[in-house]
Write a protein that holds these residues in place. Sequence first.
Motif, short mmCIF file in Angstrom:
data_model
loop_
_atom_site.label_atom_id
_atom_site.label_comp_id
_atom_site.label_asym_id
_atom_site.label_seq_id
_atom_site.Cartn_x
_atom_site.Cartn_y
_atom_site.Cartn_z
N GLU A 130 0.74 4.02 -2.95
CA GLU A 130 0.41 5.42 -2.69
C GLU A 130 1.52 6.35 -3.19
O GLU A 130 1.23 7.43 -3.73
CB GLU A 130 0.17 5.62 -1.20
N GLY A 176 -3.58 5.85 8.47
CA GLY A 176 -2.87 5.68 7.21
C GLY A 176 -1.36 5.71 7.41
O GLY A 176 -0.86 6.14 8.46
N ARG A 201 0.84 -1.21 0.00
CA ARG A 201 0.00 0.00 0.00
C ARG A 201 0.87 1.25 0.00
O ARG A 201 0.58 2.21 -0.74
CB ARG A 201 -0.91 -0.01 1.22
N ARG A 214 -7.85 1.58 -0.59
CA ARG A 214 -8.29 2.70 -1.43
C ARG A 214 -8.16 2.39 -2.91
O ARG A 214 -8.69 3.13 -3.75
CB ARG A 214 -7.50 3.96 -1.09
#
Length: 367
Positions: free
Chosen positions: A43, A258, A39, A69
């Motif tokens: 990102e 996050g 992740r 996401r």
Amino acid sequence: MDTGIGAAGMAARRDDVPPRVLFVPVSGPSGMGEFARARGLAEAVAARWPQVEMHFLLHRDAPYAAACRFPTTLLPASPTLCDTEVIDAIHAFKPGVVVFDNAGRTAALKAARAAGAKVIYVSSRGRQRYKAFRLRWMRLLDDHWISYPPSIAGALSGFERLKLRVAGRPQLRFLDAVVAPPDEAAATALLPTMPAPDLVIVPGGGSAFHDSAMTPAQFARWGEALAAHGHRVVFVAGPSFTGEVAVSERLQLLRGVGGGALMALLRRSRLVLVNGGDTLLQALALGRPCVAVPIAGDQAARIARCVAAGGVEAPAPDAVVARCAALLGEGSSGASLTALADAARSAGFTDALPGMVARIGEHLELA
């Protein structure tokens, strides 16, 4: 290994399909280190090149799957046990790069190569590292990323170096730590009344492991005790954590944090109480002093190596509260805490994320 795909075929694939990356981390009801690393990379790639399309393959029972996401295909089991579904996803998504993180079998790697994708494999355990150094896999991989630096994961053996010379591939990279860019605004939104915690506790994804008696609930009890001592404590609950925490003015419970917000919280904290997973290396890369307790069977040896490198203490479980209280009780200029922080900065752990992003860009011909 020649897949039979010529330069013209590769050019056509690039012209017809936007740049895409498929992430295949090992996943399941417990643990989330591989997903968190994937992740963070996704990102960072999205921030650098918004046009890149990304997709994840995740176990349907993974507690973080629903909150991902990025577009996600849910699998009936971890990707390593779902060859058919993984291969179908490769054919449907047509990625330019596939990142297998401790997951995947030979058939899936072959399918990625046959589809014209660059293949990256991340290993963070001895078994997966051994698999990646088999010659038939080395011929399928473009990159092999070994999680953790050589001082933690172990330097290349003579046999591994020989195999690299014989195969002429893949490109090898040790990853010190994968540190998401700290998101200070998100951290402030999460902690509006506690901008500078004394202690941030991160016990991992929140699940218990079969090979260790230690649980995230014990980390919560330590946090409650240290808050009772008067310290400002933040407990970061992983997606699998279902235990109770006695929240108070001095003990805050955070969920759904996050990667960028977590890095900002670590950077703000005077001390980090953590298990032996990826967050330990991230905290050290940020120069933060740590107290570490293993929560899975493979973590004790890793913690011991980090202690040797500096910046980490590893007290026995029944001494954790006393040691953290002693370090924090000295005040912001306490000699022991300052020395531990200096040792963390001197340990030399660096952020591997920029290099990982750059390599993805090279494979997608964006860099």
